[in-house]
Design a protein around this motif. Structure first.
Motif, PDB file in Angstrom:
ATOM      1  N   THR A 121       0.818  -1.228   0.000  1.00  0.00           N
ATOM      2  CA  THR A 121       0.000   0.000   0.000  1.00  0.00           C
ATOM      3  C   THR A 121       0.843   1.266   0.000  1.00  0.00           C
ATOM      4  OG1 THR A 121      -0.177  -0.187   2.391  1.00  0.00           O
ATOM      5  CG2 THR A 121      -2.020  -1.034   1.108  1.00  0.00           C
ATOM      6  N   ARG A 122       1.998   1.221   0.655  1.00  0.00           N
ATOM      7  CA  ARG A 122       2.835   2.439   0.681  1.00  0.00           C
ATOM      8  C   ARG A 122       3.396   2.721  -0.697  1.00  0.00           C
ATOM      9  NH1 ARG A 122       5.240  -0.173   6.078  1.00  0.00           N
ATOM     10  NH2 ARG A 122       5.701  -1.728   4.499  1.00  0.00           N
ATOM     11  N   ALA A 123       3.706   1.653  -1.440  1.00  0.00           N
ATOM     12  CA  ALA A 123       4.203   1.841  -2.813  1.00  0.00           C
ATOM     13  C   ALA A 123       3.130   2.528  -3.659  1.00  0.00           C
ATOM     14  CB  ALA A 123       4.581   0.498  -3.413  1.00  0.00           C
ATOM     15  N   VAL A 124       1.896   2.072  -3.506  1.00  0.00           N
ATOM     16  CA  VAL A 124       0.826   2.655  -4.333  1.00  0.00           C
ATOM     17  C   VAL A 124       0.533   4.093  -3.922  1.00  0.00           C
ATOM     18  CG1 VAL A 124      -1.642   2.495  -4.865  1.00  0.00           C
ATOM     19  CG2 VAL A 124      -0.178   0.493  -5.102  1.00  0.00           C
ATOM     20  N   GLU A 125       0.623   4.397  -2.636  1.00  0.00           N
ATOM     21  CA  GLU A 125       0.403   5.803  -2.237  1.00  0.00           C
ATOM     22  C   GLU A 125       1.405   6.715  -2.942  1.00  0.00           C
ATOM     23  OE1 GLU A 125      -2.224   7.142  -0.138  1.00  0.00           O
ATOM     24  OE2 GLU A 125      -2.834   5.196  -0.875  1.00  0.00           O
ATOM     25  N   SER A 126       2.649   6.275  -3.045  1.00  0.00           N
ATOM     26  CA  SER A 126       3.638   7.126  -3.725  1.00  0.00           C
ATOM     27  C   SER A 126       3.419   7.110  -5.240  1.00  0.00           C
ATOM     28  CB  SER A 126       5.071   6.715  -3.361  1.00  0.00           C
ATOM     29  OG  SER A 126       5.402   5.489  -3.946  1.00  0.00           O
ATOM     30  N   LEU A 127       2.946   5.990  -5.771  1.00  0.00           N
ATOM     31  CA  LEU A 127       2.665   5.911  -7.210  1.00  0.00           C
ATOM     32  C   LEU A 127       1.511   6.846  -7.591  1.00  0.00           C
ATOM     33  CD1 LEU A 127       3.195   4.661  -9.973  1.00  0.00           C
ATOM     34  CD2 LEU A 127       1.977   2.600  -9.240  1.00  0.00           C
ATOM     35  N   ARG A 128       0.571   7.028  -6.672  1.00  0.00           N
ATOM     36  CA  ARG A 128      -0.551   7.943  -6.950  1.00  0.00           C
ATOM     37  C   ARG A 128      -0.045   9.391  -7.144  1.00  0.00           C
ATOM     38  NH1 ARG A 128      -5.679   5.718  -6.244  1.00  0.00           N
ATOM     39  NH2 ARG A 128      -5.739   3.751  -5.115  1.00  0.00           N
ATOM     40  N   LEU A 129       0.994   9.766  -6.422  1.00  0.00           N
ATOM     41  CA  LEU A 129       1.569  11.115  -6.612  1.00  0.00           C
ATOM     42  C   LEU A 129       2.186  11.245  -8.003  1.00  0.00           C
ATOM     43  CD1 LEU A 129       3.349  11.701  -3.171  1.00  0.00           C
ATOM     44  CD2 LEU A 129       1.203  12.680  -3.947  1.00  0.00           C
ATOM     45  N   VAL A 130       2.836  10.188  -8.446  1.00  0.00           N
ATOM     46  CA  VAL A 130       3.440  10.171  -9.793  1.00  0.00           C
ATOM     47  C   VAL A 130       2.333  10.293 -10.847  1.00  0.00           C
ATOM     48  CG1 VAL A 130       4.830   8.804 -11.403  1.00  0.00           C
ATOM     49  CG2 VAL A 130       5.384   8.787  -8.958  1.00  0.00           C
ATOM     50  N   MET A 131       1.235   9.575 -10.611  1.00  0.00           N
ATOM     51  CA  MET A 131       0.113   9.623 -11.561  1.00  0.00           C
ATOM     52  C   MET A 131      -0.417  11.046 -11.713  1.00  0.00           C
ATOM     53  SD  MET A 131      -0.458   6.483 -12.700  1.00  0.00           S
ATOM     54  CE  MET A 131       1.315   6.370 -12.842  1.00  0.00           C
ATOM     55  N   GLY A 132      -0.454  11.766 -10.618  1.00  0.00           N
ATOM     56  CA  GLY A 132      -0.956  13.149 -10.661  1.00  0.00           C
ATOM     57  C   GLY A 132      -0.141  14.007 -11.604  1.00  0.00           C
ATOM     58  N   GLU A 133       1.167  13.875 -11.533  1.00  0.00           N
ATOM     59  CA  GLU A 133       2.042  14.667 -12.390  1.00  0.00           C
ATOM     60  C   GLU A 133       1.887  14.286 -13.861  1.00  0.00           C
ATOM     61  OE1 GLU A 133       3.548  17.271 -12.289  1.00  0.00           O
ATOM     62  OE2 GLU A 133       5.016  17.231 -13.910  1.00  0.00           O
ATOM     63  N   LEU A 134       1.549  13.023 -14.107  1.00  0.00           N
ATOM     64  CA  LEU A 134       1.405  12.551 -15.491  1.00  0.00           C
ATOM     65  C   LEU A 134      -0.024  12.692 -16.008  1.00  0.00           C
ATOM     66  CD1 LEU A 134       3.675   9.409 -15.229  1.00  0.00           C
ATOM     67  CD2 LEU A 134       4.119  11.475 -16.564  1.00  0.00           C
ATOM     68  N   GLN A 135      -0.877  13.323 -15.217  1.00  0.00           N
ATOM     69  CA  GLN A 135      -2.280  13.521 -15.609  1.00  0.00           C
ATOM     70  C   GLN A 135      -2.978  12.196 -15.891  1.00  0.00           C
ATOM     71  OE1 GLN A 135      -2.766  17.096 -18.283  1.00  0.00           O
ATOM     72  NE2 GLN A 135      -0.549  16.929 -18.328  1.00  0.00           N
ATOM     73  N   VAL A 136      -2.761  11.280 -14.963  1.00  0.00           N
ATOM     74  CA  VAL A 136      -3.454   9.993 -15.025  1.00  0.00           C
ATOM     75  C   VAL A 136      -4.464   9.981 -13.878  1.00  0.00           C
ATOM     76  CG1 VAL A 136      -3.208   7.494 -14.806  1.00  0.00           C
ATOM     77  CG2 VAL A 136      -1.442   8.805 -15.982  1.00  0.00           C
ATOM     78  N   ALA A 137      -5.699   9.634 -14.201  1.00  0.00           N
ATOM     79  CA  ALA A 137      -6.764   9.593 -13.186  1.00  0.00           C
ATOM     80  C   ALA A 137      -6.725   8.235 -12.496  1.00  0.00           C
ATOM     81  CB  ALA A 137      -8.107   9.817 -13.847  1.00  0.00           C
ATOM     82  N   ASP A 138      -6.301   8.214 -11.232  1.00  0.00           N
ATOM     83  CA  ASP A 138      -6.170   6.951 -10.513  1.00  0.00           C
ATOM     84  C   ASP A 138      -7.420   6.665  -9.693  1.00  0.00           C
ATOM     85  OD1 ASP A 138      -4.980   9.277  -9.202  1.00  0.00           O
ATOM     86  OD2 ASP A 138      -4.396   7.943  -7.559  1.00  0.00           O
ATOM     87  N   VAL A 139      -7.961   5.457  -9.880  1.00  0.00           N
ATOM     88  CA  VAL A 139      -9.221   5.092  -9.241  1.00  0.00           C
ATOM     89  C   VAL A 139      -9.007   4.679  -7.785  1.00  0.00           C
ATOM     90  CG1 VAL A 139     -10.161   4.344 -11.469  1.00  0.00           C
ATOM     91  CG2 VAL A 139      -9.203   2.629  -9.891  1.00  0.00           C
ATOM     92  N   ARG A 140     -10.105   4.703  -7.030  1.00  0.00           N
ATOM     93  CA  ARG A 140     -10.012   4.407  -5.593  1.00  0.00           C
ATOM     94  C   ARG A 140      -9.857   2.919  -5.295  1.00  0.00           C
ATOM     95  NH1 ARG A 140     -13.872   3.280  -1.373  1.00  0.00           N
ATOM     96  NH2 ARG A 140     -13.149   4.121   0.613  1.00  0.00           N
ATOM     97  N   ALA A 141     -10.660   2.095  -5.974  1.00  0.00           N
ATOM     98  CA  ALA A 141     -10.638   0.653  -5.668  1.00  0.00           C
ATOM     99  C   ALA A 141      -9.252   0.089  -5.957  1.00  0.00           C
ATOM    100  CB  ALA A 141     -11.689  -0.066  -6.495  1.00  0.00           C
ATOM    101  N   GLN A 142      -8.813  -0.815  -5.113  1.00  0.00           N
ATOM    102  CA  GLN A 142      -7.437  -1.321  -5.221  1.00  0.00           C
ATOM    103  C   GLN A 142      -7.390  -2.768  -4.742  1.00  0.00           C
ATOM    104  OE1 GLN A 142      -4.636   1.430  -3.451  1.00  0.00           O
ATOM    105  NE2 GLN A 142      -3.139  -0.156  -3.044  1.00  0.00           N
ATOM    106  N   VAL A 143      -6.520  -3.549  -5.324  1.00  0.00           N
ATOM    107  CA  VAL A 143      -6.310  -4.923  -4.857  1.00  0.00           C
ATOM    108  C   VAL A 143      -5.010  -4.934  -4.058  1.00  0.00           C
ATOM    109  CG1 VAL A 143      -6.026  -7.335  -5.520  1.00  0.00           C
ATOM    110  CG2 VAL A 143      -7.491  -5.834  -6.886  1.00  0.00           C
ATOM    111  N   ILE A 144      -5.096  -5.412  -2.824  1.00  0.00           N
ATOM    112  CA  ILE A 144      -3.942  -5.381  -1.912  1.00  0.00           C
ATOM    113  C   ILE A 144      -3.613  -6.817  -1.500  1.00  0.00           C
ATOM    114  CG2 ILE A 144      -3.161  -4.566   0.362  1.00  0.00           C
ATOM    115  CD1 ILE A 144      -5.224  -2.211  -0.044  1.00  0.00           C
TER     116      ILE A 144
END
Ligand SMILES: Cc1cc2nc3c(=O)[nH]c(=O)nc-3n(C[C@H](O)[C@H](O)[C@H](O)COP(=O)(O)O)c2cc1C
Length: 192
Positions: A121-144
């Motif tokens: 989960t910590r990896a994905v939290e940081s990946l979500r920040l990267v997505m923001g910069e790349l203008q990628v809309a990241d969805v809420r549902a996640q498989v952990i």
């Protein structure tokens, strides 16, 4: 319009457990009839550490490996990142592959399947920040997925029941947003 979703395998490590995870995601996704799903293994692209002289946002790709990677990613409307957690972040290989490109990611959607000792989960939290910069809309549902409970001997992928439901929820959100963003990707409506 057929929506195309890439399932991106984010580990290149010999002996990686991510391969089994990505194959499971692809098999489950392929049962659906809402999109075309393709497994994309970044290992197949033999990307070195970023070696393009111009910033990716300029789209001036000079190397054959970059052009090949760019053409592959450009062909999709959305992404599912299968992401291991390395030192509380994503793998260097995945970050490097993401950094190679820019506009090929823009105005698309993404969802995440994470795994690790603590579920990734910590990896994905940081990946979500990267997505923001790349203008990628990241969805809420996640498989952990936990190395302790979803893998035999911390290696062979054997998901506990319940993850299929979470995967379906995530894929539904990715497909919906990938379709919704299609209009934004038309050349006349995308801001420079
Ligand atoms: C360099 C490295 C760092 C790791 N750091 C973490 C971590 O911070 N948190 C965690 O939960 N698991 C961590 N792990 C465990 C990995 O999530 C686990 O080894 C997993 O199998 C890696 O995915 P892969 O086999 O597909 O490469 C780390 C593994 C490696 C190789």
């Amino acid at each position: 319009m057929s929506i195309r979703i890439a399932i991106i395998l984010g580990s290149t490590r010999p002996g990686r457990v991510g391969e089994g995870v990505a194959q499971w995601v692809h098999a489950m996704a392929s049962r659906r009839n809402d999109a075309e799903y393709e497994l994309v293994d970044i290992k197949d692209f033999n990307l070195p550490l970023l070696d393009e002289p111009a910033p990716p946002s300029r789209g001036q790709y000079s190397k054959e490996h970059t052009k090949r990677w760019a053409a592959k990613i450009a062909s999709f409307d959305g992404f599912v990142f299968v992401a291991p957690e390395y030192n509380h972040g994503i793998s260097g290989a995945l970050k490097n592959a993401i950094d190679f490109l820019y506009k090929e990611w823009n105005n698309k959607a993404a969802g995440f399947v994470s795994y690790g000792s603590a579920g990734g989960t910590r990896a994905v939290e940081s990946l979500r920040l990267v997505m923001g910069e790349l203008q990628v809309a990241d969805v809420r549902a996640q498989v952990i997925l936990s190395l302790a409970t979803d893998f035999e001997n911390f290696s062979k992928f054997k998901p506990t029941p319940g993850h299929e439901k979470a995967l379906d929820a995530m894929l539904g959100q990715v497909v919906a947003w990938s379709g919704a963003l299609h209009g934004v990707r038309q050349p006349e409506s995308v801001a420079a």
